[in-house]
Write an enzyme that holds these catalytic residues in place. Structure first.
Site, PDB file in Angstrom:
ATOM      1  CG  ASP A   7      -2.113  -0.686   1.264  1.00  0.00           C
ATOM      2  OD1 ASP A   7      -2.158  -1.096   0.089  1.00  0.00           O
ATOM      3  OD2 ASP A   7      -2.910  -1.091   2.307  1.00  0.00           O
ATOM      4  CE  LYS A  37      -4.199   7.953  -9.498  1.00  0.00           C
ATOM      5  NZ  LYS A  37      -2.936   8.172  -8.754  1.00  0.00           N
TER       6      LYS A  37
END
Ligand code: SAM
Length: 239
Positions: free
Chosen positions: A33, A55
């Protein structure tokens, strides 16, 4: 086990667990992340496959994890804080289990208490707060928080993902009956060298912390003042 959901901790790379770090150092693929510290990503073996979440949508991440798991790779899915605290880790586990892939969770240090704590705010304090309510402010513009309930609930309120909606959240709490003079603080990028803390009251925190950006936590309650009194340089400290 082929896929490990590992908590990266709240920001400071030193706050990952020993087990989590060992797994990163031996993995064959690392899916990480944006909130995971760069220093932790750099711990992966040179030949490991590195996949930033960037994304990608949640369904795409789930599919990637299943695919890597099906290849039999040792996969680390590195997630900010603790994977099961507003982290959608449980959705990833569900997808992996549904596909019959062995997976396990390695809990992490969540920002819930680590971020206020690093900034000097104890989320509980004997005689001040024996109860903590944790909510997501992510959809606060949609008004899906139960403000009447929150305004009546004693103790400390910790709001995740609320920095973009501070004005809306604090005015709704006041409209529901919470005292405008309650101490409130925002801590951004907690536990990192970029940590910033702004103290105010419920009615002024949105304006005073307007410059702070995500990731940030809003902490409301008398514990904010307790923390302030313990900080060096505070006039509340008596010799
Ligand atoms: C998607 S949630 C993930 C929470 C994470 N799983 C945990 O246990 O801390 C992201 C939110 O966590 C909070 N957060 C995470 N790291 C933070 C940090 N270092 N400083 C302040 N808030 C943080 C912010 O509210 C941010 O918007």
């Amino acid at each position: 086990v082929t896929v490990w959901l590992v908590g990266a901790g709240p920001g400071d790379p030193g706050l990952i667990t020993a087990k989590g770090l060992d797994l990163i150092r031996t993995c064959e693929a690392l899916v990480y992340d944006v909130l995971a510290a760069d220093e932790l990503v750099a711990e992966a073996p040179d030949d490991a496959l590195l996949i930033p979440r960037a994304k990608l949508k949640q369904a795409e991440i789930n599919a990637i994890l299943v695919e890597l798991g099906e290849q039999g790779l040792e996969v680390v899915r590195l997630k900010g804080g603790d994977p099961f605290v507003f982290g959608r880790g449980s959705e990833e586990i569900e997808a992996l289990r549904a596909a019959g892939i062995a997976c396990e969770v390695v809990p992490g240090v969540s920002s819930i208490s680590a971020v206020p704590g690093s900034a000097g705010i104890p989320i509980t304090h004997r005689g001040v707060s024996a109860q903590v309510t944790v909510v997501s402010g992510h959809s606060a513009d949609g008004g899906d928080l139960d403000y009447d309930h929150l305004a009546r609930t004693p103790g400390t309120l910790v709001v995740f993902m609320g920095v973009a909606h501070l004005n809306r959240i604090t005015s709704q709490l006041i409209a529901a009956g919470m005292a405008p003079t309650r101490p409130a603080a925002v801590v951004a990028r907690g536990t990192t060298v970029h940590e910033e803390r702004v103290d105010a009251t419920l009615d002024s925190i949105a304006q005073d912390a307007a410059d702070l950006r995500s990731p940030a936590l809003l902490i409301v309650g008398e514990v904010v003042a307790v923390g302030a009194a313990q900080r060096p340089g505070s006039s509340a400290i008596t010799a």
